[in-house]
Scaffold this motif. Structure first.
Motif, PDB file in Angstrom:
ATOM      1  N   UNK A   1      27.819  12.895  -4.009  1.00 38.08           N
ATOM      2  CA  UNK A   1      28.865  13.827  -4.438  1.00 38.08           C
ATOM      3  C   UNK A   1      29.410  14.629  -3.253  1.00 38.08           C
ATOM      4  N   UNK A   2      28.546  15.005  -2.329  1.00 35.14           N
ATOM      5  CA  UNK A   2      28.978  15.783  -1.166  1.00 35.14           C
ATOM      6  C   UNK A   2      29.982  15.015  -0.318  1.00 35.14           C
ATOM      7  N   UNK A   3      29.844  13.698  -0.298  1.00 35.45           N
ATOM      8  CA  UNK A   3      30.796  12.880   0.448  1.00 35.45           C
ATOM      9  C   UNK A   3      32.205  12.954  -0.114  1.00 35.45           C
ATOM     10  N   UNK A   4      32.317  13.382  -1.376  1.00 36.93           N
ATOM     11  CA  UNK A   4      33.620  13.582  -2.021  1.00 36.93           C
ATOM     12  C   UNK A   4      34.055  15.047  -1.926  1.00 36.93           C
ATOM     13  N   UNK A   5      33.377  15.817  -1.104  1.00 38.17           N
ATOM     14  CA  UNK A   5      33.700  17.218  -0.848  1.00 38.17           C
ATOM     15  C   UNK A   5      33.391  18.134  -2.029  1.00 38.17           C
ATOM     16  N   UNK A   6      32.352  17.811  -2.785  1.00 45.13           N
ATOM     17  CA  UNK A   6      31.902  18.685  -3.863  1.00 45.13           C
ATOM     18  C   UNK A   6      31.055  19.794  -3.210  1.00 45.13           C
ATOM     19  N   UNK A   7      31.622  20.990  -3.142  1.00 51.33           N
ATOM     20  CA  UNK A   7      30.982  22.099  -2.416  1.00 51.33           C
ATOM     21  C   UNK A   7      29.597  22.421  -2.947  1.00 51.33           C
ATOM     22  N   UNK A   8      29.424  22.384  -4.268  1.00 50.28           N
ATOM     23  CA  UNK A   8      28.104  22.694  -4.834  1.00 50.28           C
ATOM     24  C   UNK A   8      27.051  21.696  -4.369  1.00 50.28           C
ATOM     25  N   UNK A   9      27.430  20.432  -4.242  1.00 46.52           N
ATOM     26  CA  UNK A   9      26.483  19.426  -3.745  1.00 46.52           C
ATOM     27  C   UNK A   9      26.201  19.642  -2.266  1.00 46.52           C
ATOM     28  N   UNK A  10      27.216  20.022  -1.514  1.00 48.26           N
ATOM     29  CA  UNK A  10      27.010  20.302  -0.092  1.00 48.26           C
ATOM     30  C   UNK A  10      26.034  21.466   0.076  1.00 48.26           C
ATOM     31  N   UNK A  11      26.226  22.516  -0.709  1.00 46.58           N
ATOM     32  CA  UNK A  11      25.305  23.655  -0.673  1.00 46.58           C
ATOM     33  C   UNK A  11      23.890  23.209  -1.034  1.00 46.58           C
TER      34      UNK A  11
ATOM     35  N   UNK B   1      29.854  22.998   5.625  1.00 45.70           N
ATOM     36  CA  UNK B   1      30.868  22.331   4.802  1.00 45.70           C
ATOM     37  C   UNK B   1      31.145  23.124   3.525  1.00 45.70           C
ATOM     38  N   UNK B   2      30.101  23.598   2.876  1.00 46.42           N
ATOM     39  CA  UNK B   2      30.289  24.391   1.655  1.00 46.42           C
ATOM     40  C   UNK B   2      30.973  25.719   1.992  1.00 46.42           C
ATOM     41  N   UNK B   3      30.626  26.298   3.121  1.00 44.95           N
ATOM     42  CA  UNK B   3      31.207  27.583   3.524  1.00 44.95           C
ATOM     43  C   UNK B   3      32.708  27.460   3.766  1.00 44.95           C
ATOM     44  N   UNK B   4      33.148  26.350   4.317  1.00 44.23           N
ATOM     45  CA  UNK B   4      34.583  26.224   4.591  1.00 44.23           C
ATOM     46  C   UNK B   4      35.401  26.087   3.306  1.00 44.23           C
ATOM     47  N   UNK B   5      34.713  25.890   2.191  1.00 46.50           N
ATOM     48  CA  UNK B   5      35.381  25.868   0.898  1.00 46.50           C
ATOM     49  C   UNK B   5      35.255  27.218   0.187  1.00 46.50           C
ATOM     50  N   UNK B   6      34.742  28.212   0.902  1.00 48.42           N
ATOM     51  CA  UNK B   6      34.690  29.562   0.367  1.00 48.42           C
ATOM     52  C   UNK B   6      33.377  29.975  -0.260  1.00 48.42           C
ATOM     53  N   UNK B   7      32.330  29.193  -0.103  1.00 50.74           N
ATOM     54  CA  UNK B   7      31.035  29.544  -0.694  1.00 50.74           C
ATOM     55  C   UNK B   7      30.367  30.622   0.168  1.00 50.74           C
ATOM     56  N   UNK B   8      30.335  31.856  -0.342  1.00 55.58           N
ATOM     57  CA  UNK B   8      29.794  32.989   0.415  1.00 55.58           C
ATOM     58  C   UNK B   8      28.306  32.828   0.710  1.00 55.58           C
ATOM     59  N   UNK B   9      27.543  32.304  -0.240  1.00 54.38           N
ATOM     60  CA  UNK B   9      26.105  32.097  -0.007  1.00 54.38           C
ATOM     61  C   UNK B   9      25.882  31.087   1.110  1.00 54.38           C
ATOM     62  N   UNK B  10      26.711  30.055   1.145  1.00 54.48           N
ATOM     63  CA  UNK B  10      26.603  29.053   2.216  1.00 54.48           C
ATOM     64  C   UNK B  10      26.923  29.691   3.564  1.00 54.48           C
TER      65      UNK B  10
END
Length: 135
Positions: free
Chosen positions: A48-58, A83-92
């Protein structure tokens, strides 16, 4: 019915649906409707992360950081958190900053360069826009 929901999620994930891949990773990580399986969770999150799913990247960052389902690797955890952070994930973003302090400057720079070069696969289930009518 949680068991039926998981069966449909498994079918969708096997059919290539990125969000279902993530959801199946969550089922495996939590042990919902079946025993927890960190290795299976890792495999589904990775797809899933390969499809840019931020939650999976995190979640991959967490698995690499904790060594769950995969050998612990701080540099690899940093990559996925970036990768997750660049999509706006503050925890990442917070976790990435913490991990950078644990790595050498070269290791951190390499993880950052990989994150900058990352190209997600196109989501085969994303809505497509119709071509514009030229006239």
């Amino acid at each position: 019915d949680a068991f039926v929901a998981r069966q449909w999620t498994e079918r969708a994930a096997a059919g290539g649906h990125p969000r279902a891949m993530h959801d199946l990773g969550v089922y495996n990580a939590r042990g919902d409707t079946a025993p927890a399986d960190d290795a299976a969770a890792f495999r589904w999150f990775r797809q899933a992360a390969g499809y840019d799913i931020a939650d999976s990247q995190f979640n991959l960052g967490v698995l690499y950081q904790e060594g769950r389902g995969v050998t612990a690797d701080t540099s690899e955890a940093l990559f996925w958190f970036l990768l997750a952070a660049r999509q706006g994930d503050a925890s990442a973003t917070e976790r990435a900053a913490t991990l950078e302090a644990e790595l050498t400057p070269m290791q951190a720079a390499q993880a950052r360069a990989r994150a900058e070069d990352f190209q997600a696969r196109p989501d085969p289930f994303a809505p497509r826009t119709a071509p514009m009518n030229p006239g």
